[in-house]
Design a protein around this motif. Structure first.
Motif, short mmCIF file in Angstrom:
data_model
loop_
_atom_site.label_atom_id
_atom_site.label_comp_id
_atom_site.label_asym_id
_atom_site.label_seq_id
_atom_site.Cartn_x
_atom_site.Cartn_y
_atom_site.Cartn_z
N SER A 120 12.66 12.77 -14.70
CA SER A 120 13.44 13.27 -15.84
C SER A 120 12.53 13.96 -16.86
O SER A 120 12.84 15.04 -17.37
N ALA A 121 11.38 13.32 -17.14
CA ALA A 121 10.45 13.90 -18.12
C ALA A 121 9.90 15.24 -17.63
O ALA A 121 9.82 16.22 -18.39
N MET A 122 9.54 15.30 -16.36
CA MET A 122 9.02 16.54 -15.80
C MET A 122 10.10 17.62 -15.76
O MET A 122 9.84 18.80 -16.03
N GLY A 123 11.32 17.21 -15.44
CA GLY A 123 12.43 18.16 -15.41
C GLY A 123 12.70 18.76 -16.78
O GLY A 123 12.91 19.98 -16.91
N ILE A 124 12.68 17.91 -17.82
CA ILE A 124 12.88 18.40 -19.18
C ILE A 124 11.79 19.40 -19.55
O ILE A 124 12.05 20.46 -20.15
N ALA A 125 10.54 19.07 -19.18
CA ALA A 125 9.42 19.95 -19.51
C ALA A 125 9.54 21.30 -18.81
O ALA A 125 9.38 22.36 -19.42
N VAL A 126 9.84 21.27 -17.51
CA VAL A 126 9.91 22.51 -16.73
C VAL A 126 11.10 23.36 -17.15
O VAL A 126 10.98 24.56 -17.41
N ILE A 127 12.28 22.73 -17.24
CA ILE A 127 13.48 23.49 -17.58
C ILE A 127 13.42 23.98 -19.02
O ILE A 127 13.87 25.09 -19.33
N GLY A 128 12.83 23.19 -19.92
CA GLY A 128 12.64 23.64 -21.29
C GLY A 128 11.72 24.84 -21.37
O GLY A 128 11.96 25.79 -22.13
N THR A 129 10.67 24.82 -20.55
CA THR A 129 9.76 25.97 -20.50
C THR A 129 10.47 27.21 -19.99
O THR A 129 10.30 28.31 -20.53
N VAL A 130 11.28 27.04 -18.94
CA VAL A 130 12.05 28.17 -18.41
C VAL A 130 13.00 28.72 -19.47
O VAL A 130 13.12 29.94 -19.65
N LEU A 131 13.66 27.82 -20.18
CA LEU A 131 14.62 28.24 -21.21
C LEU A 131 13.96 29.10 -22.27
O LEU A 131 14.41 30.22 -22.56
N PHE A 132 12.87 28.61 -22.87
CA PHE A 132 12.27 29.32 -23.99
C PHE A 132 11.44 30.52 -23.55
O PHE A 132 11.34 31.50 -24.28
N THR A 133 10.85 30.45 -22.37
CA THR A 133 10.14 31.63 -21.85
C THR A 133 11.14 32.75 -21.56
O THR A 133 10.88 33.92 -21.88
#
Length: 232
Positions: A120-133
């Protein structure tokens, strides 16, 4: 989702909460139907079905997520995603623990919970990065095409991204419309990224054998063994 719903679609916090209720409703329905499905199909196939349902829900969400979409158009996708989450998650503990000795079940449950939290933590980090990038790239490109000077569109992009999109409401006219479209595109990319990871999870289940299939094979082998003994 809450960022996009409130910033781009203009929902209040209460309206956003209500719009996300279908996820819980889908999970509630899954809680009632999953035991029946597990009995009929076996645990492994139920987990596959749940993951597939989640993927469809996220792809559906990505397909309709625009800056002008109606909240009602999001309800089926959110409910389907919630049903998938409830279906897959409910069966994971039994899948993990079914081959672990009873005296080690606590350790097994702890490992499974830890892996789930890390995921869950890794998913939030990766998807959050995709969102803001995605948001930064889309907004920067659109403002440049609009003819905004490099310094101005970089400042606007930084303001929007650093505020997690909440600064969009302070923009005006065409610039606000462009920012809303950029956040919608970023939301679609984030949803598709989630669907991609779920697809990898679904592919990973190919290596799992269904307990129902194992019992059938064991029974078949036992029958053949008995017949062989009788012949002797």
């Amino acid at each position: 989702m809450p960022l996009w719903l409130q910033t781009t679609l203009g929902y209040t916090a209460t309206q956003t909460g209500l719009l996300l209720v279908p996820i819980a409703v889908g999970a509630f329905i899954a809680a009632a139907t999953t035991p029946l499905l597990a009995e009929a199909w076996g645990t492994t196939w139920v987990i596959r079905f749940g993951l597939l349902t989640e993927i469809i829900g996220l792809v559906w969400l990505a397909a309709v997520a625009t800056s002008e979409v109606s909240g009602w158009a999001l309800v089926p996708a959110l409910a389907l995603y919630g049903f998938g989450v409830g279906t897959a998650d409910a069966q994971l503990p039994s899948l993990v623990l079914r081959d672990i000795p009873v005296e080690r079940s606590g350790q097994g449950a702890g490992v499974q919970t830890t892996a789930q939290e890390l995921g869950s933590a890794m998913g939030i980090a990766v998807i959050g990065t995709v969102l803001f990038t995605s948001l930064a790239w889309q907004l920067d490109t659109s403002l440049e095409d609009l003819g905004i000077t490099a310094g101005d569109h970089e400042t606007t992009t930084s303001l929007v991204v650093d505020s997690a999109g909440t600064a969009i409401t302070g923009l005006e006219g065409e610039m606000q419309a462009i920012a809303n479209d950029a956040l919608s595109a970023a939301t679609r990319n984030a949803a598709l990224t989630g669907a991609g990871f779920l697809t990898l999870g679904l592919i990973a289940t190919i290596s799992l054998r269904n307990r129902r299939e194992e019992h059938t094979e064991d029974a078949h082998a036992s029958t053949e063994g008995n017949q062989h003994d009788e012949q002797h």
